[in-house]
Every structure is written in structure tokens, then in C-alpha cells.
Design a protein around this motif. Structure first.
Motif, PDB file in Angstrom:
ATOM      1  N   ALA A 195      -7.526   4.973  -8.072  1.00  7.90           N
ATOM      2  CA  ALA A 195      -8.193   4.079  -6.894  1.00  7.90           C
ATOM      3  C   ALA A 195      -8.206   2.767  -7.396  1.00  7.90           C
ATOM      4  O   ALA A 195      -8.247   1.583  -6.736  1.00  7.90           O
ATOM      5  CB  ALA A 195      -9.508   4.706  -6.804  1.00  7.90           C
ATOM      6  N   TYR A 196      -8.120   2.235  -8.752  1.00  2.00           N
ATOM      7  CA  TYR A 196      -8.172   1.031  -9.362  1.00  2.00           C
ATOM      8  C   TYR A 196      -7.251   0.368  -8.577  1.00  2.00           C
ATOM      9  O   TYR A 196      -7.549  -1.179  -7.924  1.00  2.00           O
ATOM     10  CB  TYR A 196      -8.113   1.154 -10.854  1.00  2.00           C
ATOM     11  N   ASP A 197      -6.041   0.716  -8.655  1.00  2.00           N
ATOM     12  CA  ASP A 197      -4.866  -0.264  -8.277  1.00  2.00           C
ATOM     13  C   ASP A 197      -5.010  -0.560  -6.482  1.00  2.00           C
ATOM     14  O   ASP A 197      -4.887  -1.683  -6.338  1.00  2.00           O
ATOM     15  CB  ASP A 197      -3.616   0.157  -8.393  1.00  2.00           C
ATOM     16  N   LEU A 198      -5.577   0.430  -5.869  1.00  2.00           N
ATOM     17  CA  LEU A 198      -5.872   0.137  -4.645  1.00  2.00           C
ATOM     18  C   LEU A 198      -6.914  -0.744  -4.270  1.00  2.00           C
ATOM     19  O   LEU A 198      -6.818  -1.650  -3.327  1.00  2.00           O
ATOM     20  CB  LEU A 198      -6.133   1.448  -3.806  1.00  2.00           C
ATOM     21  N   ALA A 199      -8.155  -0.725  -5.164  1.00  2.00           N
ATOM     22  CA  ALA A 199      -9.019  -1.589  -5.200  1.00  2.00           C
ATOM     23  C   ALA A 199      -8.647  -3.047  -5.311  1.00  2.00           C
ATOM     24  O   ALA A 199      -8.702  -4.096  -4.548  1.00  2.00           O
ATOM     25  CB  ALA A 199     -10.050  -1.181  -5.955  1.00  2.00           C
ATOM     26  N   VAL A 221       0.860  -1.327  -0.051  1.00  2.00           N
ATOM     27  CA  VAL A 221       0.033   0.080  -0.125  1.00  2.00           C
ATOM     28  C   VAL A 221       0.919   1.321  -0.200  1.00  2.00           C
ATOM     29  O   VAL A 221       0.525   2.315  -0.865  1.00  2.00           O
ATOM     30  CB  VAL A 221      -1.006   0.043   1.409  1.00  2.00           C
ATOM     31  N   ALA A 222       1.997   1.279   0.921  1.00  2.00           N
ATOM     32  CA  ALA A 222       3.010   2.189   0.774  1.00  2.00           C
ATOM     33  C   ALA A 222       3.532   2.968  -0.544  1.00  2.00           C
ATOM     34  O   ALA A 222       3.678   3.869  -0.931  1.00  2.00           O
ATOM     35  CB  ALA A 222       3.876   2.264   1.978  1.00  2.00           C
ATOM     36  N   CYS A 223       3.740   1.663  -1.175  1.00  2.00           N
ATOM     37  CA  CYS A 223       4.427   1.431  -2.663  1.00  2.00           C
ATOM     38  C   CYS A 223       3.291   2.274  -3.521  1.00  2.00           C
ATOM     39  O   CYS A 223       4.018   2.949  -4.427  1.00  2.00           O
ATOM     40  CB  CYS A 223       4.857   0.170  -2.938  1.00  2.00           C
ATOM     41  N   LEU A 224       2.261   1.778  -3.491  1.00  2.00           N
ATOM     42  CA  LEU A 224       1.033   2.341  -4.289  1.00  2.00           C
ATOM     43  C   LEU A 224       0.803   4.000  -4.020  1.00  2.00           C
ATOM     44  O   LEU A 224       0.894   4.501  -4.768  1.00  2.00           O
ATOM     45  CB  LEU A 224      -0.077   1.946  -3.860  1.00  2.00           C
ATOM     46  N   ALA A 225       0.943   4.111  -2.472  1.00  2.00           N
ATOM     47  CA  ALA A 225       0.594   5.765  -2.406  1.00  2.00           C
ATOM     48  C   ALA A 225       1.847   6.593  -2.877  1.00  2.00           C
ATOM     49  O   ALA A 225       1.834   7.860  -3.386  1.00  2.00           O
ATOM     50  CB  ALA A 225       0.693   5.810  -0.708  1.00  2.00           C
ATOM     51  N   LYS A 226       3.050   5.843  -2.940  1.00  2.00           N
ATOM     52  CA  LYS A 226       4.360   6.448  -3.466  1.00  2.00           C
ATOM     53  C   LYS A 226       4.234   6.878  -5.115  1.00  2.00           C
ATOM     54  O   LYS A 226       4.337   7.966  -5.694  1.00  2.00           O
ATOM     55  CB  LYS A 226       5.732   5.917  -3.393  1.00  2.00           C
ATOM     56  N   LEU A 227       3.749   5.787  -5.861  1.00  2.00           N
ATOM     57  CA  LEU A 227       3.399   5.857  -7.027  1.00  2.00           C
ATOM     58  C   LEU A 227       2.322   6.694  -7.557  1.00  2.00           C
ATOM     59  O   LEU A 227       2.425   7.633  -8.479  1.00  2.00           O
ATOM     60  CB  LEU A 227       3.082   4.445  -7.701  1.00  2.00           C
ATOM     61  N   HIS A 228       1.265   6.891  -6.702  1.00  2.00           N
ATOM     62  CA  HIS A 228       0.085   7.827  -7.299  1.00  2.00           C
ATOM     63  C   HIS A 228       0.483   9.087  -6.991  1.00  2.00           C
ATOM     64  O   HIS A 228      -0.353   9.814  -7.330  1.00  2.00           O
ATOM     65  CB  HIS A 228      -1.114   7.268  -6.430  1.00  2.00           C
TER      66      HIS A 228
END
Length: 502
Positions: free
Chosen positions: A393-397, A278-285
């Protein structure tokens, strides 16, 4: 019409190598009939085939000369027949040949002893002495011949790119068009991964004269995978290094990131690892991602948009596949019109949503854990060739509603809280709009998956994916909790779609 393939084998090592390669080419229902003079190498090839299929160099392979058949419960079951002492061809039935062929592969030495009883569509392989070596002459029906040519083409690719004599082993195949091999260099170097991604003929048109992959913007060659790998690595994320690529044939050699994932020994999510993802996604987004990525001096990959057409087409899988399977009859014209109108309205709600790179399938099978690394590099990313630009939001879902394993409510809430806390520290983050787009993207993804599981069963004969259906529908119910999903929630209730499946 059968095709003929001829391969020169310069020594015993080359004969064993051919056996290993054929283990990657043959599948359930294939019969390989081995012939040749005594000492031609039939037994050596058969042993190599079986040991490669077992991924066990120490596998005992006794000669079935006296027992006539030896069975091996491997990745694909193999029955090794030696018919030299067969009294009468009709005895083949008593040996269980038909059942063995139905459930696995039959490897037959001395096939001439029961020629009329063997399947017409068998693969024949004759070994003949030629100079200091031998020649393998194979005759096979078109489909099997194509598979054999493919594994031989991959062997040539390995030879050209510094992996001559490498050991090849099946690694995985999935619901997609790709398969993977583990490649062990002959010099004992580190294992690498081979991605086998042949071009496929275009399927039937599904919309505006285009087949499904083109409508849904699915990658059809290796350029997108290489482009996204370059993009991620340049921005500090951990994606596989690309060692060699044949873009025309669709063969890639890539870095092996390991086999440690984000699930424990019981197949349950490991909270620390999901939280790191999740932290990786937040960085990417939070990053600005270019849409055009140079791949080669002559090719630039344009990351496609996750547009209305693609979203609508995917959401329609529930309508086209799940609903008829669930109810035993297709949706009515009125139901179809209402469903698609609802999705048009929901997609309109995404006009103001935050958009960036979507990896598209960020869930447990596609995350490699690298505990020795630090920060976002603990999260190895793979299987991102279908990446698009769309609502983040798609990848977080995709991650917090893992399609392959249940993320229980407490961990789900922790992951959502982690992500939102990290994003609040980034300028311009609109939390309410993000949560709205999350609910819409969650619903879109789970409507797609509900239809996909049925399609995999009915069209592709892969019934095992139906085990994910109850989870998928439960995730859809979670998405329905947002007020924006009220029209879709009500439509599903009228259509009889619920979270519990028998």
C-alpha cells in the motif's frame, strides 16, 4: 590548506573540455581566477565554461576587456571579469564584484591586477605552455578541490568506457545525495545519463549508534540501484538499462528514458498517465519478488525490510522537525511518548498486510512516460535505489498522493478504484486489509514528509520544499478518514497540527 591539481591539456579541444568540466564543479560563491600568457587559452576556457553553464554552444561570449565585466543570468549566474584595464584594485567594488560573488560565480581574467581584493578562498588556474600542449595548474581550498577532482574522475570514467570527448551537461540535482548529467557522445550517438553518487561520510548517530541512512535502510552505494533495475527489467517493467558502473567511486552510465513525464504543460496530473502507473503498480504487487538479487559475480543485494525501526524513525520526523517549527517549541516528553506509542500500535496493525517490493518514491518526478510502448512498459521507472520489502500500500499512497503535485479528489478516487479493480482479479487479495494498510502507510509517509520539508529548510537551506506542506497535510487528513487512524488523528488535533498552513 589549499590543494594543487595539475592537468595536461594536449590541444584546444582538451582546454575547452576542462572549461566544460569546471562548469559542473563550481557553485555559488566560487571565484575562478584565470592566468597565463597571451595565447595560453584563457579566453577559450572561459567561453567553454560559459557555454556549458548555459547549455548553449551558440552563446555569444564577448570579451569584457573594455567593459571590465559581462554578466550572464544562467543556471548559476556568472560574472566574467577581465581586469587588464583596471585602473586601481579598489575599483573592483564599484564593478559589483562582492554582490556577484554572493549570488553566483565570478570568472576572473588577469586576476593579478587586483590580487589583494580577490577572495582568499578563490580557485586559481594558471595555463602554461608545455611541449605541443599546455598544462592547467589549479590551486583551490579543500572543498572546491574535492569538487574539481570529482568532475575530473568522472571524465576519466567516461574516457575508459567509450565516451572519450563526450559533451557533459548538468541535468539535475535534488534533495538527495545524487546528481545527474546528460552525456552526449562525441560520435553523435544517443544521449545517456550519468548518475553521480559519491559515497558520503557517515552522519551522526540517531538510533542505536547508527546514522539515519542505516536506520532507514537508505541506499549508500550503487548496488541497490543496479539490482532493482535488473529485477524490474527481467519482469517486463521499463527501468533504465545499466551501461557502465564504477561501484567504488559511485559513477553510473544508464539509459536515457526521455523527459516526457506524467504532468501536463501547466504542471497538472495527466489522468491517462497516472492510471497507467496505477496499472503498473497493480501488476508489480501481484508478483512474487525475490529478496536476494545477484548484481555481480561477487555481490548479491539483499532487499531490506521496511521494518518497525525504519517506519518509526521516518514517522518521527514530524515530531522532531515539523512540530517545533509549527509551534515554536519542541514536543513535551508526554507528547513524544504518546505519539511513538500510537505508531507502535499502528505498525502492529500491519503484521497481516500484504508485503512485496516497495519502490519507495513512485511519484511524478520519478515516472517517465513512454507513449510509443505498450502496457506497463509505457511507464518508465527511475529512482528506486531505496526499494524495500514492505506493505504494498505504501507505493500506491505515494502515487495517488503525489508529494510534488496535488491529485484532486476525483482523480484520486479514479486511481484507487482502478487499482482495487485490477487487484480483485488476482487471487488472495484482501481488500479491507489493503485499505487499512493504505491509510496507515499514507499517514506514515505524510508525517515523514511534513518533517522532511522543514528539515530541508532548516538544516540544508532548501526552503523551496515548504511549498509542498499544505498538500502534505491535506493528504494526511485524507488518511485520517480511516477508523484505524483515530488515535493519530486525535493526537494531531491536540498538538495543533492541521491541514492549513500559512
Amino acid at each position: 590548506m589549499d590543494a594543487q591539481i595539475s592537468v595536461f591539456l594536449q590541444d584546444d579541444a582538451a582546454t575547452r573540455q576542462l572549461g566544460e568540466d569546471l562548469a559542473l564543479a563550481l557553485g555559488v560563491g566560487d571565484c575562478l581566477a584565470l592566468s597565463g600568457d597571451l595565447g595560453a587559452g584563457k579566453s577559450a576556457l572561459a567561453r567553454a565554461f560559459l557555454r556549458a553553464m548555459a547549455d548553449d554552444e551558440g552563446l555569444e561570449v564577448p570579451s569584457p576587456t573594455f567593459t571590465l565585466v559581462q554578466s550572464y543570468p544562467l543556471r548559476i549566474p556568472v560574472s566574467h571579469f577581465d581586469l587588464y584595464r583596471l585602473g586601481d584594485p579598489s575599483e573592483l567594488v564599484e564593478l559589483g564584484f562582492d554582490e556577484a560573488l554572493e549570488n553566483g560565480i565570478c570568472l576572473v581574467e588577469w586576476p593579478e591586477m587586483a590580487d589583494a581584493e580577490l577572495p582568499v578562498g578563490r580557485i586559481t588556474l594558471r595555463l602554461e605552455t608545455e611541449g605541443v600542449g599546455r598544462r592547467a595548474i589549479m590551486t583551490a581550498p579543500a572543498m572546491q578541490a574535492d569538487r574539481i577532482r570529482r568532475v575530473l574522475a568522472i571524465r576519466e570514467f567516461l574516457d575508459r568506457n567509450g565516451y572519450r570527448g563526450a559533451e557533459r551537461r548538468f541535468l539535475t540535482g535534488d534533495a538527495s545525495m545524487r546528481a545527474y548529467e546528460a552525456i552526449y557522445p562525441a560520435d553523435g550517438g544517443s544521449r545517456v545519463i550519468l548518475m553521480d553518487w559519491p559515497r558520503r561520510p557517515e552522519g551522526p548517530a540517531v538510533l542505536d549508534g547508527k546514522p539515519y541512512p542505516k536506520v532507514a535502510h537508505l541506499a549508500e552505494d550503487a548496488y541497490p540501484f543496479v539490482a532493482i533495475a535488473i529485477l524490474l527489467r527481467e519482469n517486463g517493467f521499463l527501468a533504465p538499462d545499466i551501461f557502465s558502473v564504477d561501484y567504488e567511486q559511485g559513477i553510473l552510465l544508464i539509459e536515457d528514458l526521455g523527459a516526457d513525464g506524467v504532468l501536463d504543460a501547466d504542471g497538472e496530473p495527466m489522468p491517462e498517465r497516472y492510471r497507467a502507473a496505477v496499472a503498473c503498480l497493480a501488476k508489480l504487487h501481484g508478483m512474487n519478488i525475490p529478496q536476494d538479487i545477484p548484481v555481480t559475480p561477487s555481490h548479491v543485494h539483499h532487499i531490506p525490510d521496511f521494518d518497525r525501526t525504519a517506519m518509526r524513525m521516518e514517522a518521527r520526523l514530524l515530531l522532531d522537525w515539523y512540530l517545533p517549527w509549527k509551534r515554536g517549541e519542541p514536543a513535551s516528553d508526554a507528547e513524544r511518548d504518546d505519539y511513538l506509542s500510537i505508531w507502535d500500535w499502528l505498525i502492529d496493525q500491519l503484521n497481516q498486510a500484504e508485503k512485496s517490493l516497495l519502490l519507495r518514491d513512485l511519484h511524478s518526478p520519478n515516472i517517465i512516460w513512454r507513449g510509443a510502448e505498450a502496457g506497463i512498459r509505457r511507464v518508465g521507472l527511475i529512482d528506486f535505489q531505496d526499494a524495500m520489502i514492505g506493505p504494498t500500500a505504501y507505493d500506491l499512497a505515494s502515487l495517488v498522493q503525489d508529494a510534488r503535485v496535488t491529485v484532486e479528489p476525483p482523480l484520486f478516487r479514479q486511481l484507487m478504484d482502478d487499482y482495487l479493480a485490477l487487484r480483485r482479479d488476482q487471487p488472495g487479495f484482501d481488500e479491507q486489509m489493503f485499505l487499512k494498510s493504505w491509510a496507515i502507510m499514507s499517514a506514515q509517509r505524510n508525517c515523514k514528509l511534513a518533517g522532511l520539508w522543514v528539515r530541508l529548510k532548516q538544516r540544508d537551506g532548501k526552503a523551496g520544499y515548504l511549498k509542498h506542506m499544505p498538500r502534505t497535510l491535506a493528504y494526511l487528513e485524507t488518511a485520517f478518514e480511516h477508523e484505524a487512524l483515530a488515535p493519530l488523528r486525535e493526537w494531531c488535533a491536540r498538538a495543533g497540527i492541521g491541514a492549513i498552513e500559512s
